[in-house]
Design a protein around this motif. Structure first.
Motif, PDB file in Angstrom:
ATOM      1  N   UNK A   1       0.829  -1.215   0.000  1.00 37.26           N
ATOM      2  CA  UNK A   1       0.000   0.000   0.000  1.00 37.26           C
ATOM      3  C   UNK A   1       0.856   1.254   0.000  1.00 37.26           C
ATOM      4  N   UNK A   2       1.914   1.240   0.797  1.00 38.46           N
ATOM      5  CA  UNK A   2       2.809   2.392   0.884  1.00 38.46           C
ATOM      6  C   UNK A   2       3.486   2.647  -0.459  1.00 38.46           C
ATOM      7  N   UNK A   3       3.971   1.597  -1.077  1.00 37.80           N
ATOM      8  CA  UNK A   3       4.690   1.751  -2.358  1.00 37.80           C
ATOM      9  C   UNK A   3       3.730   2.069  -3.505  1.00 37.80           C
ATOM     10  N   UNK A   4       2.475   1.691  -3.346  1.00 39.45           N
ATOM     11  CA  UNK A   4       1.495   1.939  -4.420  1.00 39.45           C
ATOM     12  C   UNK A   4       1.408   3.433  -4.744  1.00 39.45           C
TER      13      UNK A   4
ATOM     14  N   UNK B   1      -5.779   8.378   5.041  1.00 36.49           N
ATOM     15  CA  UNK B   1      -5.495   7.004   4.618  1.00 36.49           C
ATOM     16  C   UNK B   1      -4.000   6.682   4.633  1.00 36.49           C
ATOM     17  N   UNK B   2      -3.188   7.675   4.949  1.00 35.82           N
ATOM     18  CA  UNK B   2      -1.728   7.479   4.993  1.00 35.82           C
ATOM     19  C   UNK B   2      -1.359   6.432   6.057  1.00 35.82           C
ATOM     20  N   UNK B   3      -0.384   5.574   5.700  1.00 33.76           N
ATOM     21  CA  UNK B   3       0.007   4.498   6.613  1.00 33.76           C
ATOM     22  C   UNK B   3       1.287   4.873   7.385  1.00 33.76           C
ATOM     23  N   UNK B   4       1.240   4.672   8.690  1.00 32.93           N
ATOM     24  CA  UNK B   4       2.403   4.923   9.557  1.00 32.93           C
ATOM     25  C   UNK B   4       2.749   3.648  10.311  1.00 32.93           C
TER      26      UNK B   4
ATOM     27  N   UNK C   1       4.408   2.581  14.356  1.00 29.59           N
ATOM     28  CA  UNK C   1       4.822   3.171  15.635  1.00 29.59           C
ATOM     29  C   UNK C   1       6.348   3.249  15.754  1.00 29.59           C
ATOM     30  N   UNK C   2       7.066   2.335  15.103  1.00 33.82           N
ATOM     31  CA  UNK C   2       8.529   2.341  15.210  1.00 33.82           C
ATOM     32  C   UNK C   2       9.209   2.796  13.911  1.00 33.82           C
ATOM     33  N   UNK C   3       8.750   2.260  12.788  1.00 37.45           N
ATOM     34  CA  UNK C   3       9.479   2.500  11.533  1.00 37.45           C
ATOM     35  C   UNK C   3       9.063   3.768  10.789  1.00 37.45           C
ATOM     36  N   UNK C   4       7.842   4.276  11.101  1.00 32.63           N
ATOM     37  CA  UNK C   4       7.421   5.495  10.415  1.00 32.63           C
ATOM     38  C   UNK C   4       6.431   6.242  11.323  1.00 32.63           C
TER      39      UNK C   4
ATOM     40  N   UNK D   1      12.099   2.565   3.552  1.00 26.44           N
ATOM     41  CA  UNK D   1      10.968   2.753   2.629  1.00 26.44           C
ATOM     42  C   UNK D   1      11.411   3.473   1.345  1.00 26.44           C
ATOM     43  N   UNK D   2      12.244   4.521   1.493  1.00 29.65           N
ATOM     44  CA  UNK D   2      12.648   5.276   0.280  1.00 29.65           C
ATOM     45  C   UNK D   2      13.521   4.418  -0.632  1.00 29.65           C
TER      46      UNK D   2
END
Ligand code: AMP
Length: 204
Positions: free
Chosen positions: A15-18, A130-133, A135-138, A192-193
């Motif tokens: 979903x994040x990469x989409x 709708x943005x995905x986070x 708790x630790x990684x983003x 992620x980047x």
């Protein structure tokens, strides 16, 4: 018309990469998970039928998913192809898809099993955008923390069942697409980047 499939286990970051792929290609995202959750919150017939499967971390029956996809592909924005996210998930879904649209590339985001539970259980969504986070990684910015929500199926118990469904029913699709020569593997176990950049390289 030619579509792209984003493939990978739950919590791989599809979903994040989409979002990045949509920006790069202009293809609309078609996430069967999002469509099912929307149907569920509207209380439609389909949503009600899908509910028990989703809550148990099992796959929703193919015929329901295929109806959903057929309807979605009739929409005008799907004319030049779409970006499938979380579909197909079974060989039957992939075979049916091949009959209705051309898939030019399958991007497989690979993440080791032992990282999946932590990735999923810490996942949060901004209920407004709708943005995905995570708790630790983003971590989400402080000012939006009050509107973060957690998916009902993002619990440790359900994740194990979703992972099981992935390995038994979905993972064999990698061979299916490898045989067609369109499977591209991406290391999803990096920032992620960096994952995004590796994907963008495939698209140029
Ligand atoms: P996702 O948001 O992609 O993780 O999907 C959430 C849940 O929706 C899954 O655990 C399944 O119960 C259901 N689901 C989503 N896409 C499919 C699919 N293509 N085939 C079967 N079930 C699906």
């Amino acid at each position: 018309m030619s579509s792209i499939v984003l493939f990978g286990p739950p919590g791989a970051g599809k979903g994040t990469q989409a979002t990045a792929i949509m920006e790069k290609t202009g293809l609309p995202q078609v996430s069967t998970g999002d469509m099912l959750r929307a149907a569920l919150s509207k209380g439609t017939d389909l949503g009600l039928k899908a509910k028990e499967y989703m809550e148990a971390g099992k796959l929703v029956p193919d015929e329901l998913i295929l109806l959903l996809i057929e309807e979605r592909l009739k929409e005008e924005d799907a004319e030049n192809g779409v970006l499938f996210d979380g579909f197909p998930r079974t060989i039957l879904q992939a075979e049916s898809l091949a009959k209705i649209t051309e898939v030019s590339m399958v991007i497989s985001i690979e993440v080791p099993d032992e990282n999946i539970v932590e990735r999923i259980v810490g996942r949060r969504m901004d209920s407004k955008t709708g943005e995905i986070y995570h708790i630790k990684f983003r971590p989400a910015p402080h000012e939006i923390k009050h509107r973060l929500t957690q998916r009902k199926d993002d619990t440790e118990e359900t994740v194990r069942s979703r992972l099981n469904a992935y390995h038994t029913q979905t993972a064999p699709l990698a061979d299916f697409y490898e045989d067609l020569g369109i499977l591209k593997k991406i290391n999803g176990d990096q920032d992620i980047v960096d994952v995004t950049n590796s994907i963008i390289e495939l698209l140029v």
